[in-house]
Design an enzyme around this catalytic site. Sequence first.
Site, PDB file in Angstrom:
ATOM      1  N   GLY A   1       0.406  -1.645   0.038  1.00  0.00           N
ATOM      2  CA  GLY A   1       0.660   0.208  -0.245  1.00  0.00           C
ATOM      3  C   GLY A   1       0.936   1.054   0.191  1.00  0.00           C
ATOM      4  CB  THR A   2       1.728   3.393  -2.164  1.00  0.00           C
ATOM      5  OG1 THR A   2       1.393   3.014  -2.849  1.00  0.00           O
ATOM      6  CG2 THR A   2       3.058   2.518  -1.810  1.00  0.00           C
ATOM      7  CB  THR A   3      -1.064   7.321  -0.126  1.00  0.00           C
ATOM      8  OG1 THR A   3      -1.754   8.721  -0.128  1.00  0.00           O
ATOM      9  CG2 THR A   3       0.074   8.171   1.131  1.00  0.00           C
TER      10      THR A   3
END
Length: 504
Positions: free
Chosen positions: A332-334
Amino acid sequence: MKRYDKAIVASGHQLVSETAATVLAEGGNAFDAVAAAGFTSAVVEQTLTSLGGGGFLLGHSVKQGQELFFDFFVDTPGLGRNTKVEQPHFFPVTVQFSGAPQVFHVGLASVAVPGTAKGLLHIHKRLGRMPLQDVLAPAIFHARGHALNSFQSSFLRLLYPIMTQSTAGQTLYGTGENYAVCGEQLVNSEMADFLELLAKDEGDSFYRGDIAAAIVADMEEKGGLLTSADLSGYRVMERRPLQMDYRGAAFYTAPLPSVGGSLIALSLSRYASYSKPSYRWGSRDCLQRTFSVMEEVEQLRRQGIMNSVDLNNFSADDFGGNVADLRLFSRGTTHISIADKEGNCAAMTCSNGEGSGYFAPSTGVMLNNMMGEDDLHPDGFHCSPPGQRVASMMSPSMLVRDGAVELVIGSGGSKRIRTAITQVLNQVVDFGRGLQEAVSAPRMYLDEHCLQVEPGFPEESLRELGVDINIWQDLDVYFGGVHAVIPGREGAGDPRRGGFVTEI
């Protein structure tokens, strides 16, 4: 120097975009704004990023007159350790994603050397112009209390067994029926105090001082791997961006240790080998071309070939081996994209994995679990030597023509980061589609021998591709979260990941 009538920010959270806009309105540039947004993101996007994680920034600096790449991703831990940790604090937890359980490994021994806190401070010091206290002020304010949005609350629910692993997590988010829900005020006073400390000591306490000593004491007592040498020796790396020509513009993206940037460049080189399409986007011919490029790049990737056009003298030797052997982090990343009125632009992607469940003492900051990702460690956990920068799929990117940035882009989304960015770029550049139209359009991803497809493409044309097809019911977070900006013109936030755009 090209100037614009408005500055634009695109991110995965309203408060993150508004933070950047506030800093820009107060006289900061794109780099002040992206640092401030990064600190706020660590507060309000707590399931995707953290000051205890890692990231990359690609910047276009008008003052410097060039593109810059800052690598503040994580390192493997264990420098200076003379004895083996006999009973590492390292264990599996099961998380229920989309009806299918996934197992992640967490605990103190899952923590890699964190880089985000130092990276954001480095960005501000190198390229910003506002006082650090002013850059940190919005994050401090939101840490004192902000309403949990629906996207973050849903991810908190998914990651319940990790977020409540420690007393600190239970205090922050509650447990059982009292667990945090959408709309609830989330207060992290320890993080607010820690951010105020950062404004004074610029991270010295976290990497060398009292907080570092407390982290190391926990690691030694409870079976972690981080050492004082890991923390004090961590460095932000400034690298030369990977560059290639695409349709007469310069495309800049992430170099190693991002493998994603190389794969995006390779995909674009395949598109560029054809003339601009005369058919419409989404047509049978378009789907066949998209699938063909995706399949070819996948075949090359499996062979360890990621630079058939020798882009930017790309060399695996710089990282001690074949690119196929690099340890890939891809959870997961942003992402945040910013363009200010002066022409400065910033694309930054950050991640904390799923989080280790361990909070650094007196900080309110959960550290990453990147040593507990099985796709990082195909030869087994804890086999990599210490002090090695971990590789990633994260790929903040820009398209520049005649010295002016035409597009700032990046995405979260694990292994789908590269295909999400490539497909949006292809739509905007080759088909002339609007940015939000391109970001919101359905995507596809070749997962081994099955083509994962969002709804919206003609099913008959998909079947003609001659591969197993899985058509999803809705646009989904699985396919990435592209947040992008065309400087001075428009921004686009990905609806799959809470995208929000501000203009000033």
